[in-house]
Design an enzyme around this catalytic site. Sequence first.
Site, PDB file in Angstrom:
ATOM      1  CB  CYS A  87      -0.969  -0.049   1.184  1.00  0.00           C
ATOM      2  SG  CYS A  87      -2.322   1.133   1.062  1.00  0.00           S
ATOM      3  CG  HIS A 202      -3.190  -3.700   3.424  1.00  0.00           C
ATOM      4  ND1 HIS A 202      -2.236  -3.001   4.134  1.00  0.00           N
ATOM      5  CD2 HIS A 202      -3.848  -2.789   2.681  1.00  0.00           C
ATOM      6  CE1 HIS A 202      -2.325  -1.717   3.845  1.00  0.00           C
ATOM      7  NE2 HIS A 202      -3.301  -1.555   2.964  1.00  0.00           N
ATOM      8  CD  GLU A 204      -0.346  -5.489   5.923  1.00  0.00           C
ATOM      9  OE1 GLU A 204      -0.437  -6.057   4.819  1.00  0.00           O
ATOM     10  OE2 GLU A 204      -0.579  -4.273   6.079  1.00  0.00           O
TER      11      GLU A 204
END
Lengths: 232, 83
Positions: A87, A202, A204
């Site tokens: 991002c 994302h 994560e």
Amino acid sequence: MTSRVGVVTFPGSLDDRDAQRAIRLAGAEPVALWHRDKDLHQVDAVVLPGGFSYGDYLRAGAISRFSPVMATIIEQAKLGMPVLGICNGFQVLTESHLLPGAMLRNNHLHFICRDQKLRVENATTAWTTDYQAGQEISVPLKNMDGRYTADARTIDELESEGRVVFRYLASGPNEVGNPNGSINDIAGITNAAGNVVGLMPHPEHAVEPLVGTGGTDGLGFFTSVLKQLVSS
Amino acid sequence: MARVVVDVMLKPEILDPQGQAVQRALPRLGFTGIADVRQGKRFELELEGPVDDAALARIREAAETFLANTVIEDFTVRVEETS
């Protein structure tokens, strides 16, 4: 010895703790790096996390690129150290010219936050070897400036060299797959060497069943780089 | 004191949804006859010293490396005399 993966905290970073957690779950040791510290503290790889570094006041990622830690990261990335930009981290990578192109405001001008389906197009980069080419994964997406663009020559080069790593897919017949007007539905790319990868969604946030998408589709990024570090 | 103005605009081939949103709003407000709108940024730099060639060269460098992202944006640099 456990591999050490650094996560940079810029003023305005939001997802540095989640990135550290994902690295720990993958079996590596997360190391917090500070934007004003040039020293990478012997890390083997670096994650540039999501957020709004320096408020994105000029352009997303534009000011972070000049931070002391980035000078060392740019130098090491050119020598082959794996770097993942998520991002805002992807925006920092394009502003640093470690990856080609640039990020623009979403074409609909809205902040978007949803689970996003992606196709893994390249499973040979430092961050994607634990996936299969063509595999479909789902990870959260949340941004304002996610519209990837580059000139026609750069796009041709990325496409012909297989450097588009992720592409946006629709998750159902009523959804538009491309969330922001990104050229060729590009969600993530890599450099020619395959050690630097940037993407808007994302991974994560998709590493544990309890939170995020409820899947662990994002964990492969971190296990991939760990394998690469252990075998090198 | 001298002022140097740096104007930064998205390149013509880059879609500018902000400019488009402004253009769509104009006729609703009664401002007709406007064919296109592009939205950009203007930086006004007040110099401590004189505007000489060296100062302008530094500002061009700042514009090219920092104020504008030349992958997507064009910029112009001009001197504005202030009293």
